[in-house]
Enzyme design. Structure first.
Site, PDB file in Angstrom:
ATOM      1  N   HIS A 121      35.745 -67.663 -38.493  1.00 31.07           N
ATOM      2  CA  HIS A 121      35.748 -66.746 -39.636  1.00 31.07           C
ATOM      3  C   HIS A 121      34.822 -67.257 -40.735  1.00 31.07           C
ATOM      4  O   HIS A 121      34.016 -66.492 -41.299  1.00 31.07           O
ATOM      5  CB  HIS A 121      37.177 -66.588 -40.159  1.00 31.07           C
ATOM      6  CG  HIS A 121      37.279 -65.827 -41.444  1.00 31.07           C
ATOM      7  ND1 HIS A 121      37.515 -64.465 -41.475  1.00 31.07           N
ATOM      8  CD2 HIS A 121      37.173 -66.223 -42.737  1.00 31.07           C
ATOM      9  CE1 HIS A 121      37.552 -64.066 -42.739  1.00 31.07           C
ATOM     10  NE2 HIS A 121      37.351 -65.115 -43.519  1.00 31.07           N
ATOM     11  N   GLU A 122      34.902 -68.561 -41.041  1.00 30.13           N
ATOM     12  CA  GLU A 122      34.045 -69.120 -42.087  1.00 30.13           C
ATOM     13  C   GLU A 122      32.579 -69.091 -41.664  1.00 30.13           C
ATOM     14  O   GLU A 122      31.691 -68.825 -42.486  1.00 30.13           O
ATOM     15  CB  GLU A 122      34.474 -70.553 -42.412  1.00 30.13           C
ATOM     16  CG  GLU A 122      35.885 -70.678 -42.958  1.00 30.13           C
ATOM     17  CD  GLU A 122      36.104 -69.842 -44.206  1.00 30.13           C
ATOM     18  OE1 GLU A 122      35.166 -69.710 -45.012  1.00 30.13           O
ATOM     19  OE2 GLU A 122      37.218 -69.305 -44.368  1.00 30.13           O
ATOM     20  N   HIS A 138      31.107 -65.668 -42.332  1.00 32.72           N
ATOM     21  CA  HIS A 138      30.594 -65.439 -43.688  1.00 32.72           C
ATOM     22  C   HIS A 138      29.156 -65.934 -43.811  1.00 32.72           C
ATOM     23  O   HIS A 138      28.314 -65.285 -44.441  1.00 32.72           O
ATOM     24  CB  HIS A 138      31.475 -66.177 -44.710  1.00 32.72           C
ATOM     25  CG  HIS A 138      32.774 -65.499 -45.004  1.00 32.72           C
ATOM     26  ND1 HIS A 138      32.863 -64.180 -45.386  1.00 32.72           N
ATOM     27  CD2 HIS A 138      34.056 -65.961 -44.974  1.00 32.72           C
ATOM     28  CE1 HIS A 138      34.128 -63.857 -45.589  1.00 32.72           C
ATOM     29  NE2 HIS A 138      34.871 -64.912 -45.332  1.00 32.72           N
ATOM     30  N   GLU A 153      35.517 -59.880 -45.731  1.00 30.09           N
ATOM     31  CA  GLU A 153      36.587 -60.533 -44.971  1.00 30.09           C
ATOM     32  C   GLU A 153      36.813 -59.840 -43.635  1.00 30.09           C
ATOM     33  O   GLU A 153      36.979 -60.495 -42.601  1.00 30.09           O
ATOM     34  CB  GLU A 153      37.878 -60.552 -45.793  1.00 30.09           C
ATOM     35  CG  GLU A 153      37.824 -61.420 -47.034  1.00 30.09           C
ATOM     36  CD  GLU A 153      37.475 -62.860 -46.732  1.00 30.09           C
ATOM     37  OE1 GLU A 153      37.942 -63.391 -45.699  1.00 30.09           O
ATOM     38  OE2 GLU A 153      36.725 -63.465 -47.526  1.00 30.09           O
ATOM     39  N   ASP A 189      36.267 -61.499 -40.003  1.00 32.59           N
ATOM     40  CA  ASP A 189      37.344 -61.468 -38.999  1.00 32.59           C
ATOM     41  C   ASP A 189      36.824 -60.959 -37.664  1.00 32.59           C
ATOM     42  O   ASP A 189      37.112 -61.539 -36.601  1.00 32.59           O
ATOM     43  CB  ASP A 189      38.484 -60.563 -39.481  1.00 32.59           C
ATOM     44  CG  ASP A 189      39.380 -61.231 -40.506  1.00 32.59           C
ATOM     45  OD1 ASP A 189      39.237 -62.447 -40.728  1.00 32.59           O
ATOM     46  OD2 ASP A 189      40.231 -60.527 -41.092  1.00 32.59           O
TER      47      ASP A 189
END
Length: 428
Positions: free
Chosen positions: A290-291, A294, A368, A372
């Site tokens: 997930h990070e 980004h 977000e 995801d």
């Protein structure tokens, strides 16, 4: 052009501006308290039993504690809103600012260096005014629900470091900005914005190396299966990283998190030590994915660009206010000086930005959801990420039932239920 601003001064008038600003602050306070009331009622209505999708996942005792935590934060938030509004109104309309500025310039003059010292001094005083709220949040609210692990000594040391770093960064920037905004400099407001953006990007780049280690210890994730899995995950995503670091977040709080910070060669992936202790290796992979999402989806540059656009608009507004005598007089200042215009603009930025908050949070929630989906694709499905999100919600006593309008206004992350639904829909 001068005639136009003279008409503006004549039509608006100092009193109209003052009443408009006071109304804006009170309107912001009213809306914030109303949203808090809506959320409180909504949480209380759903407090009796665990929401249907999470029965058997989150036990009743944990859910009841999460409800109490949400209500306690709600009450504290209302008090903080009232306190901050009273401080702002007092500072703006009591005459303390023009009195202090007159006394300050009488002794030190009106040079860019002196004006910037005044601005930094006011910022420091406003930070002091917020300390009681911060202390209560850490040593009363968070302590009551078992999250706080900090000590008064650590808290005081953190505040001192934050103040010194703020002064070290803010003062030279303020000097440059004040100098560029001096009357008669034409596009000085634009070059002031350029200077500020350069500093902001520089801070984003070097903060992981120079600033964050002043507050926390960072150690490389120890060799083993977990490290190998996470390094392999980053390689599959096409992200070159030197290492994955673990931060001693447990030194201050039992809350857990992970983040991707920095730009270029200084970027790093950081896991809280609390997070490593709470999640299984597949769940940690999903959180890391997930990070990485980004980063791969350029969310950090997008947010910097949005922030830069807002700052550009702000500097343009300051360039107009510098030529409005009524704006100065509304708050008791003599027209013409750059420092009061910058100070007043900074104080009014919060009440104005409040009304744009839903738009900013909407963009953050889109990011977000996108991260995801990226994580689900990278890890072969949404199961591990959903499991990790559920554990994090449980461990952090997240609010499973916020009022929809409250979450749309304040939440930078979708609710747990929204994230699960979006992940399952994208997997289908």
């Amino acid at each position: 052009m001068a005639g136009h601003f003279g008409i503006f001064d004549h039509v608006a008038g100092a009193q109209v501006i003052a009443w408009t600003v006071a109304g804006l602050i009170l309107a912001r306070l009213g809306v914030a308290l109303w949203l808090a009331w809506l959320n409180r009622r909504h949480v209380q209505l759903h407090a009796a039993e665990v929401p249907e999708p999470y029965r058997g996942v989150i036990d009743g005792a944990t859910y009841a504690k999460a409800i109490r935590y949400a209500l306690a934060k709600n009450r504290f938030g209302q008090v903080a809103e009232v306190y901050s509004a009273l401080v702002l109104i007092s500072v703006l309309f009591s005459g303390v600012l023009p009195g202090a500025y007159s006394a300050f310039t009488a002794r030190l003059g009106t040079s860019a260096w002196a004006a910037s010292a005044f601005l930094v001094g006011v910022a420091a005083c406003l930070q002091l005014a917020e300390l009681p709220l911060d202390w209560y949040a850490v040593f009363r609210l968070e302590q009551r629900f078992g999250f706080n692990t900090s000590t008064l000594r650590i808290w005081v040391a953190d505040k001192l470091k934050e103040s010194l770093i703020t002064v070290a960064l803010l003062y030279p920037v303020a000097v440059v900005v004040v100098k560029l905004l001096e009357p008669g400099r034409g596009l000085g407001w634009f070059w002031a914005w350029v200077a500020l953006m350069c500093v902001q990007v520089l801070i984003v780049i070097v903060a992981p190396v120079l600033i964050l280690p002043l507050f926390n210890k960072f150690v490389p994730l120890s060799d083993g299966e977990l490290r190998q899995r996470l390094i392999a995950l980053a390689q599959r995503a096409g992200v070159r990283i030197r290492d994955i670091e673990v931060m001693d977040g447990s030194r201050r709080s039992r809350h857990s998190n992970a983040f991707f910070t920095g730009l270029g060669p200084f970027r790093k992936i950081v896991l809280f030590d609390t997070l490593v202790g709470q999640l299984s290796p597949p769940e940690l992979e999903a959180v890391l994915a997930h990070e990485i999402g980004h980063f791969k989806l350029k969310h950090v540059p997008i947010r910097i660009a949005v922030s830069a656009a807002g700052a550009l608009l702000g500097f343009w507004a300051v360039s107009i206010l510098l030529r409005s005598n009524a704006f100065y007089e509304a708050f008791g200042f003599e027209p013409g000086s750059v420092a009061p215009a910058l100070l007043l603009s900074g104080l009014l930025a919060g009440p104005i930005a409040f009304w744009l908050m839903p738009l900013a949070q909407w963009l953050a929630r889109r990011h977000e959801h996108a991260a995801d989906k990226f994580a689900a694709r990278l890890t072969g499905g949404p199961a591990a990420l959903i499991s990790a999100l559920r554990k994090l919600e449980e461990k952090n006593l997240g609010n499973l039932v916020p009022h929809p309008l409250f979450s749309r206004f304040y939440y930078s992350h979708p609710t747990l239920l929204e994230r699960e639904r979006a992940l399952r829909a994208s997997s289908r």
